[in-house]
Design a protein around this motif. Structure first.
Motif, PDB file in Angstrom:
ATOM      1  N   GLY A  35      -0.945  -3.551   8.149  1.00 41.65           N
ATOM      2  CA  GLY A  35      -1.155  -2.363   7.329  1.00 41.65           C
ATOM      3  C   GLY A  35      -1.242  -2.795   5.884  1.00 41.65           C
ATOM      4  N   GLY A 102      -5.305  -7.886   6.353  1.00 37.81           N
ATOM      5  CA  GLY A 102      -4.352  -6.863   5.933  1.00 37.81           C
ATOM      6  C   GLY A 102      -4.455  -6.480   4.487  1.00 37.81           C
ATOM      7  N   THR A 106      -2.944   1.665   2.580  1.00 34.63           N
ATOM      8  CA  THR A 106      -2.425   2.718   3.443  1.00 34.63           C
ATOM      9  C   THR A 106      -1.626   3.700   2.604  1.00 34.63           C
ATOM     10  N   ARG A 145      -5.643   0.216   9.067  1.00 39.98           N
ATOM     11  CA  ARG A 145      -4.828  -0.850   9.646  1.00 39.98           C
ATOM     12  C   ARG A 145      -5.676  -1.660  10.612  1.00 39.98           C
ATOM     13  N   ASN A 165      -3.874   6.219  13.418  1.00 41.74           N
ATOM     14  CA  ASN A 165      -2.610   5.548  13.158  1.00 41.74           C
ATOM     15  C   ASN A 165      -1.430   6.121  13.925  1.00 41.74           C
TER      16      ASN A 165
END
Length: 196
Positions: A35, A102, A106, A145, A165
């Motif tokens: 994430g 990554g 988020t 993600r 998610n």
């Protein structure tokens, strides 16, 4: 870390959580979800040994470079844990290649004035430049993600973008708790020395 044999790959899967790393020379997979954290997959292409780490650098790196920065010590320490375990299995830093993932934007990626993705991307690129390790693949940033499976035997990484998610709410909760804990304890890391 969770070990599973009941998955569709037919191989043993080691699922690592935020803050974990795992190294193997077995014909298996190492998996995680990236994430706002960084996921680094390191592979020794001579020994056919690989490792994966899921971690975060909790703060803003200074402009003088990561070696002068207290916050970056946490990232360096995490990478040294991964490399140390690989060296124990016979790997050589000069035969390593990296794939990095990554640092996504988020909903949990902003802590005060700190933007985790920007700082983590800056850290990981500078770290591998200093270590003279080739970044073979880079998939960083974005508003999503990533689900990752890494084969430590051949260095292959399989990536799936996660749109929904909610299916991974337990993993999201673990990442949030890990990042918050890293921010609380970020001043507790001592001096770091890089070796040739």
């Amino acid at each position: 870390m969770l070990r599973s044999q009941n998955n569709r790959t037919g191989k043993v899967l080691y699922l690592i959580y935020p803050g974990d790393h795992f190294v193997s020379n077995d014909d298996c997979y190492i998996g995680t979800i990236a994430g706002s954290c960084l996921v680094v997959c390191l592979f020794d292409y001579v020994k056919k040994i690989g490792g994966m780490i899921n971690f975060v650098v909790p703060g803003t790196a200074v402009t003088d470079g990561i070696l002068q920065d207290d916050i970056s010590r946490i990232g360096i320490l995490n990478m040294e844990y991964l490399m140390g375990d690989m060296v124990k299995l016979g790997c050589d830093r000069h035969h390593m290649k990296a794939k990095i993932f990554g640092a996504g934007y988020t909903e949990d990626s902003k802590y005060g004035n700190t933007s985790l993705p920007e700082n983590n991307i800056k850290f990981v690129k500078e770290y591998f430049s200093l270590e003279n390790i080739l970044i073979e693949k880079s998939d960083l940033g974005g508003n999503f993600r990533r689900k990752l499976y890494f084969s430590p035997r051949d260095g292959t990484v399989y990536r799936k973008i996660l749109q929904n998610n909610e299916d991974f709410s337990e993993f999201i909760k673990l990442e949030k708790e890990y990042v918050e804990d890293e921010f609380r304890n970020r001043n507790k890391v001592g001096k770091i020395v890089l070796f040739d």
